[in-house]
Design an enzyme around this catalytic site. Structure first.
Site, PDB file in Angstrom:
ATOM      1  N   LYS A 113      84.512  34.478 114.640  1.00 50.21           N
ATOM      2  CA  LYS A 113      83.905  33.180 114.922  1.00 50.21           C
ATOM      3  C   LYS A 113      83.729  32.365 113.641  1.00 50.21           C
ATOM      4  O   LYS A 113      83.804  31.131 113.672  1.00 50.21           O
ATOM      5  CB  LYS A 113      82.555  33.363 115.628  1.00 50.21           C
TER       6      LYS A 113
ATOM      7  N   TYR B 199      83.504  40.230 116.078  1.00 51.14           N
ATOM      8  CA  TYR B 199      83.040  39.030 116.774  1.00 51.14           C
ATOM      9  C   TYR B 199      82.523  37.999 115.790  1.00 51.14           C
ATOM     10  O   TYR B 199      82.944  36.834 115.795  1.00 51.14           O
ATOM     11  CB  TYR B 199      81.962  39.383 117.796  1.00 51.14           C
TER      12      TYR B 199
END
Length: 330
Positions: free
Chosen positions: A147, A143
């Site tokens: 990002k 994650y």
């Protein structure tokens, strides 16, 4: 004629508040949502829903045509399991498709919603800022890494391809309408007395409505190509859990969980889950993150995006009241 804004992730926690903020300012809202996805927080709102897949460039372009700007808030915020190719697909490839649609449809502004975790965190005395280099790669979480990659795509598009883009990076969101729940799961665990102890670290908290206001402000405010951390109060887990317990009317967790114990528990949880073929309740990266203090400064966003600073106690209270009214505490 009112301006039409395309919003991805409209049925998410932050997206649900962005929708309401856009409507309050008399924008037309076109929401790109996956077919069959949960739309519990969007009941009877006067918005145009376009079903499509963020990973299908044709779907994204179809949704973008006729809009003036896009707020790209859709993301897969998964840390358990820590590694998952789908996280990279949604967060990076999905952003690539949004950028392509912005260029092809001639949109005038892109507001990309990232996460403060793409920056290095600091201490309470010297919190991390938009200039702090990323340090989260040590956790091994797709994650965060995805990002970072998506943020870099938007930054390059702004500086090299003349895309009128601004990046906003919320910290830990709290407030009502967390239907999944996401960050509100922490409050629910406190209210239900499911957490006997607290880890050594901490994080920055922000009212989800404040983050939504600043995100919509970025349609007309802020400097192109710049990033803005959307946060408010830096609290240790001990402080945050005590606050949540006070609002919920329960005894706060009183046992301080040493970092070595937290990591050992996570390792044991992963080992047992692997034997059973399940996803562990806690993994090692989650324990590592909880042991660190993820503290940030939002001074830049307050100054340039008029980010409100609602006291976190109010965010916790509103979240608790919403969970109570919607049956989450039964």
């Amino acid at each position: 004629m009112p301006t039409t804004i395309l919003l991805t992730g409209a049925n998410g926690f932050l997206g649900s508040h962005i929708v309401r903020e856009l409507l309050a300012r008399r924008y037309n809202v076109r929401a790109l949502v996956r077919p069959g996805s949960n739309r519990k927080t969007l009941p009877e709102l006067p918005i145009e829903i376009v079903e499509g897949d963020l990973l299908n460039p044709a779907d994204v372009l179809r949704a973008a045509k006729g809009c003036k700007a896009v707020i790209h808030a859709a993301a897969l915020a998964q840390v358990n399991p820590a590694r998952d190719p789908q996280v990279w697909a949604v967060n990076k490839t999905g952003t690539e498709n949004v950028l392509a649609a912005v260029k092809q449809a001639g949109l005038k502004r892109l507001v990309y919603v990232g996460t403060a975790n793409v920056f290095g965190f600091g201490t309470k005395e010297q919190p991390g800022t938009e200039r702090s280099p990323y340090t989260g790669q040590t956790y091994g979480v797709d994650y965060m890494d995805s990002k970072v990659a998506a943020t870099e795509l938007v930054r390059q598009a702004a500086h090299r391809d003349d895309v009128a883009a601004i990046m906003v990076h919320p910290t830990f969101l709290l407030g009502p309408l967390d239907s999944k729940p996401t960050s509100g799961a922490m409050l629910l665990a406190i209210a239900k007395k499911q957490l006997p102890g607290y880890p050594a670290g901490g994080k920055n908290y922000v009212h989800v409505r404040d983050a939504a206001i600043a995100t919509v402000n970025a349609l007309t405010m802020g400097r192109l190509g710049e990033s803005y951390i959307l946060g408010n109060e830096n609290l240790t887990y001990h402080e945050a859990f005590a606050l949540m317990a006070s609002v919920a009317g329960v005894t706060p967790p009183h046992f301080a969980l040493p970092p070595t114990v937290a990591r050992f528990y996570a390792q044991a949880s992963q080992w047992l889950a692997n034997i059973r073929g399940r996803v562990p309740a806690v993994n090692v990266p989650m324990a590592m993150i909880a042991n660190d203090g993820h503290y940030f400064s939002s001074e830049k966003a307050v100054r340039e995006l008029n980010l409100p600073q609602t006291p976190i106690r109010e965010a916790v209270q509103e979240a608790y009241d919403w969970f109570s009214a919607n049956g989450y505490l039964r």
